[in-house]
Design a protein around this motif. Structure first.
Motif, PDB file in Angstrom:
ATOM      1  N   ASP A 119      33.968  39.820  35.755  1.00 31.08           N
ATOM      2  CA  ASP A 119      34.799  38.933  35.334  1.00 31.08           C
ATOM      3  C   ASP A 119      36.186  39.310  35.674  1.00 31.08           C
ATOM      4  O   ASP A 119      36.848  40.211  34.873  1.00 31.08           O
ATOM      5  N   LYS A 121      40.052  39.086  35.543  1.00 27.10           N
ATOM      6  CA  LYS A 121      41.446  38.318  35.078  1.00 27.10           C
ATOM      7  C   LYS A 121      42.469  38.952  35.385  1.00 27.10           C
ATOM      8  O   LYS A 121      42.516  40.083  35.223  1.00 27.10           O
ATOM      9  N   ARG A 123      47.125  38.027  35.130  1.00 24.98           N
ATOM     10  CA  ARG A 123      47.963  36.844  34.870  1.00 24.98           C
ATOM     11  C   ARG A 123      49.375  37.738  34.531  1.00 24.98           C
ATOM     12  O   ARG A 123      49.100  39.075  34.116  1.00 24.98           O
ATOM     13  N   GLN A 138      39.217  46.927  38.759  1.00 24.53           N
ATOM     14  CA  GLN A 138      38.103  45.950  38.540  1.00 24.53           C
ATOM     15  C   GLN A 138      37.190  45.825  39.649  1.00 24.53           C
ATOM     16  O   GLN A 138      36.100  45.339  39.226  1.00 24.53           O
ATOM     17  N   PRO A 172      46.691  32.982  38.547  1.00 21.70           N
ATOM     18  CA  PRO A 172      46.401  33.523  37.246  1.00 21.70           C
ATOM     19  C   PRO A 172      45.032  32.728  36.725  1.00 21.70           C
ATOM     20  O   PRO A 172      45.218  31.666  36.436  1.00 21.70           O
ATOM     21  N   ASN A 173      44.056  33.318  36.514  1.00 22.70           N
ATOM     22  CA  ASN A 173      42.627  32.912  35.847  1.00 22.70           C
ATOM     23  C   ASN A 173      41.889  34.021  35.774  1.00 22.70           C
ATOM     24  O   ASN A 173      42.021  35.077  36.051  1.00 22.70           O
ATOM     25  N   THR A 174      40.421  33.678  35.371  1.00 26.11           N
ATOM     26  CA  THR A 174      39.244  34.450  35.390  1.00 26.11           C
ATOM     27  C   THR A 174      38.418  34.105  36.546  1.00 26.11           C
ATOM     28  O   THR A 174      37.984  32.918  36.540  1.00 26.11           O
ATOM     29  N   TYR A 175      38.284  34.963  37.394  1.00 21.84           N
ATOM     30  CA  TYR A 175      37.276  34.763  38.504  1.00 21.84           C
ATOM     31  C   TYR A 175      36.033  35.939  38.594  1.00 21.84           C
ATOM     32  O   TYR A 175      36.096  36.855  38.174  1.00 21.84           O
ATOM     33  N   GLN A 176      34.836  35.242  38.728  1.00 17.97           N
ATOM     34  CA  GLN A 176      33.691  35.976  38.778  1.00 17.97           C
ATOM     35  C   GLN A 176      33.286  36.616  40.293  1.00 17.97           C
ATOM     36  O   GLN A 176      33.138  35.445  41.003  1.00 17.97           O
ATOM     37  N   SER A 296      52.601  31.662  35.796  1.00 17.65           N
ATOM     38  CA  SER A 296      51.382  31.379  35.284  1.00 17.65           C
ATOM     39  C   SER A 296      51.329  29.797  35.897  1.00 17.65           C
ATOM     40  O   SER A 296      51.964  29.411  36.388  1.00 17.65           O
TER      41      SER A 296
END
Length: 351
Positions: A119, A121, A123, A138, A172-176, A296
């Motif tokens: 995951d 993340k 930002r 990551q 900016p976000n959460t990417y899998q 953002s």
């Protein structure tokens, strides 16, 4: 009385019984050993994950497992790996380990490539170098591989960016994604997410204020740097759009700080305003050539949905609430600025 000798038949019978018992015992021991090799708990609790790099072979994997104490019995693991033909089926990735896993279960997971997604993340990262360093923690590619693509004019050009504005591509976000995603695959995925964000409706909103999506994000980076509170972003965005429409320099303090490269500055003094840089909006008219930070999503939306008003000046409030006093004329602005400067002096903030 005559002593009777045991019959040869009885002796043979006892021999057979003993032999059968030995065979059963041997089979039992063999079964236990076989079970332990395949199905017995072997993975320790010393590591949460096993990382297998893209160029790794079986010997590399085995060495990692030994050095990190991932299994209790490396001999049985090695035996099972050969018997399950894992030696030629190594797949890179980030694999979650569970204490007590058997050799069979561990090797099946590794050989099938059943890795755990990451995951990812991010930002608010200011610089591309910070971004590259963070991402490299990551996923597998190191920061050098990521920054080399960010700084490659030829590479970013294929996505429609320059090395100065490519940072606007990252929303900016959460990417899998998988840990062994390459740097090129990472960029491709981020561009896909960028395209998904910039829907026809959002592009239309950008066109309505005579800005491209890239320019919207550049302006959003300034708005984001100015605004401590998201609810004030549309007002700040409207102010800068007013200045841009009238051909007035933006004169945004965060761009001066970015131009100096000294992010410890708390009070933008006159000596900083002359800093030679295309990012210094006190010296240059229009938008800077690239974002001064990763904006953002809220800041981007604030530019697209800016608040209409006549403000062209802003100054931080003297109560240090993080909000601003806005003005339509110089006299009003100077009064606001005087109150804020007085508050800075009272708090001993000199630079």
């Amino acid at each position: 009385m005559d002593n009777q000798k045991p019959s040869s038949g009885g002796t043979f019978k006892k021999f057979i019984i003993a032999l059968v018992a030995i065979v059963i015992l041997a089979l039992g021991i063999t079964g236990v050993v076989y079970y332990l090799r395949w199905f017995g708990p072997n993975v320790t609790d010393k590591q949460e994950y096993l990382y297998i790099h893209s160029e790794a072979g079986f010997n590399d994997v085995y060495q990692t497992i030994r050095e990190q104490g991932i299994v209790k019995d490396t001999t049985t693991f090695l035996w099972a790996a050969h018997n399950m033909n894992y030696v030629g089926r190594v797949k890179p990735g980030k694999y979650r380990l569970k204490e007590g896993m058997s050799n069979r279960k561990l090797i099946n997971m590794l050989a099938s490539g059943a890795q755990e997604p990451v995951d990812l993340k991010f930002r608010g990262l200011r610089l591309k170098t910070q971004f590259a360093g963070y991402i490299s923690k990551q996923i597998e590619p190191d920061s050098v591989a990521i920054i080399s693509l960010l700084d490659s004019a030829k590479f970013v050009e294929q996505y429609g960016f320059t090395t100065e504005n490519v940072y606007t591509m990252f929303m900016p976000n959460t990417y899998q994604m998988y840990w062994n995603t390459t740097s090129e695959q990472f960029f491709k995925r981020m561009y896909k997410e960028y395209e998904n964000f910039w829907t026809p409706a959002r592009k239309q909103l950008a066109a309505a204020i005579n800005l491209t999506p890239i320019q919207v994000s550049i302006l959003a980076s300034v708005v984001d740097a100015e605004a401590l509170h998201d609810d004030e972003m549309p007002t700040i965005a409207g102010l800068y759009l007013n200045r841009l429409k009238r051909g007035i320099k933006m004169e945004a303090d965060p761009t001066v700080i970015f131009a100096t490269g000294d992010f410890t500055i708390k009070r933008v003094l006159n000596k900083y305003l002359s800093t030679p840089s295309p990012y210094n909006t006190y010296r240059n008219t229009g938008l800077p050539p690239g974002p001064i930070m990763m904006p953002s999503v809220n800041a981007v939306k604030a530019v697209l949905n800016y608040k209409q008003h006549n403000y062209i000046y802003m100054c931080a409030k003297e109560d240090f609430s993080g909000y601003h006093n806005f003005a339509t004329n110089v006299a009003e602005h100077m009064a606001n600025a005087h109150r804020f400067q007085q508050a800075l002096n009272e708090r001993g903030i000199k630079k």
